[in-house]
Design a protein around this motif. Structure first.
Motif, PDB file in Angstrom:
ATOM      1  N   VAL A 157       1.194   2.250  -2.892  1.00  0.00           N
ATOM      2  CA  VAL A 157       2.523   2.354  -2.495  1.00  0.00           C
ATOM      3  C   VAL A 157       3.540   1.580  -3.139  1.00  0.00           C
ATOM      4  CG1 VAL A 157       4.067   2.333  -0.401  1.00  0.00           C
ATOM      5  CG2 VAL A 157       1.980   3.336  -0.305  1.00  0.00           C
ATOM      6  N   GLY A 158       3.371   0.320  -3.254  1.00  0.00           N
ATOM      7  CA  GLY A 158       4.116  -0.547  -3.884  1.00  0.00           C
ATOM      8  C   GLY A 158       4.481  -0.268  -5.214  1.00  0.00           C
ATOM      9  N   PHE A 159       3.457   0.141  -5.997  1.00  0.00           N
ATOM     10  CA  PHE A 159       3.535   0.813  -7.609  1.00  0.00           C
ATOM     11  C   PHE A 159       4.322   1.730  -7.736  1.00  0.00           C
ATOM     12  CE2 PHE A 159      -0.597  -1.930  -8.523  1.00  0.00           C
ATOM     13  CZ  PHE A 159       0.236  -3.089  -8.965  1.00  0.00           C
ATOM     14  N   ALA A 160       4.102   2.780  -6.694  1.00  0.00           N
ATOM     15  CA  ALA A 160       4.959   4.101  -6.489  1.00  0.00           C
ATOM     16  C   ALA A 160       6.277   3.801  -6.292  1.00  0.00           C
ATOM     17  CB  ALA A 160       4.331   5.004  -5.682  1.00  0.00           C
ATOM     18  N   ALA A 161       6.664   3.013  -5.328  1.00  0.00           N
ATOM     19  CA  ALA A 161       8.016   2.465  -5.244  1.00  0.00           C
ATOM     20  C   ALA A 161       8.741   1.728  -6.492  1.00  0.00           C
ATOM     21  CB  ALA A 161       8.056   1.581  -3.911  1.00  0.00           C
TER      22      ALA A 161
ATOM     23  N   VAL B 264       2.550   1.510 -14.831  1.00  0.00           N
ATOM     24  CA  VAL B 264       1.471   2.553 -14.647  1.00  0.00           C
ATOM     25  C   VAL B 264       0.016   1.865 -14.901  1.00  0.00           C
ATOM     26  CG1 VAL B 264       0.505   4.722 -15.749  1.00  0.00           C
ATOM     27  CG2 VAL B 264       2.764   4.583 -15.179  1.00  0.00           C
ATOM     28  N   MET B 265       0.180   0.869 -15.926  1.00  0.00           N
ATOM     29  CA  MET B 265      -1.225   0.526 -16.251  1.00  0.00           C
ATOM     30  C   MET B 265      -1.635  -0.418 -15.132  1.00  0.00           C
ATOM     31  SD  MET B 265      -0.453  -0.556 -20.202  1.00  0.00           S
ATOM     32  CE  MET B 265      -1.841  -1.446 -20.545  1.00  0.00           C
ATOM     33  N   LEU B 266      -0.720  -1.103 -14.261  1.00  0.00           N
ATOM     34  CA  LEU B 266      -1.042  -2.029 -13.457  1.00  0.00           C
ATOM     35  C   LEU B 266      -1.870  -1.311 -12.152  1.00  0.00           C
ATOM     36  CD1 LEU B 266       1.829  -4.523 -13.091  1.00  0.00           C
ATOM     37  CD2 LEU B 266      -0.465  -5.236 -13.136  1.00  0.00           C
TER      38      LEU B 266
END
Length: 195
Positions: free
Chosen positions: A43-47, A79-81
């Protein structure tokens, strides 16, 4: 949705993504068995991706090649993370551990912030003195990246990582609070005052 509404939502998303990223190291207090961590981080990476897209929409027309390259590298880094963390959590099930992708993603996110920060300072595209925030964020990222292997304890890992996340959170705030009609108009105004 109007452009200013979209960038404000993107600013909030970037702040949320950076906040979640900064809190993941305190996860043991919330979820000792890490069963929900993968969802929390995704959720964090998508945000964060939504926030980077809004940064690009808002500042790409005036950030030049350097700034756009920085934003693109940051996007690839997130994206890599996300993929690296996902596969690190699933490594037992699928037999592949892509933690190296996490390291490379963090480095890409750091380089991206630094390049965008240099462009922001050179072009004066962010409001007031906020132009230094992405640059300082990139420098904090390099401190985090290189100090992590230098020793144990929070001074070498957690403090620079938190400063890096805080820098991205402040970048999200800048995006959220920038009420200028367009970024191009703001740069033209700054250039007229300087002449």
């Amino acid at each position: 949705m109007q452009m200013s509404s979209w960038t404000r939502v993107g600013g909030l998303a970037l702040m949320l993504g950076a906040l979640i990223f900064s809190m993941t190291k305190a996860r043991g207090y919330v979820d000792p068995d890490d069963s929900l961590l993968v969802y929390f981080m995704l959720v964090g990476f998508a945000a964060w991706l939504v926030g980077l897209a809004a940064l690009y929409v808002r500042y790409a027309p005036i950030s030049g090649r350097l700034g756009n390259t920085g934003l693109g590298i940051s996007f690839v880094g997130i994206v890599m993370l996300a993929v690296g963390h996902l596969f690190s959590f699933m490594s037992l099930a699928v037999g592949v551990d892509l933690f190296l992708m996490v390291v490379l993603g963090a480095l890409a996110l750091t380089i991206g912030a630094l390049l965008f920060g240099v462009a922001a300072v050179l072009r004066g595209m962010l409001p007031r003195y906020w132009g230094f925030v992405p640059l300082l964020t990139g420098l904090a990222g390099f401190a985090w990246f290189f100090l992590s292997g230098a020793g144990d304890g929070p001074l070498f890992f957690l403090v620079p990582r938190t400063l890096f996340a805080l820098g991205w959170l402040l970048t999200g705030y800048v995006l959220f609070s920038d009420r200028r009609e367009t970024a191009q108009d703001a740069v033209l105004t700054v250039q007229e005052v300087k002449s």
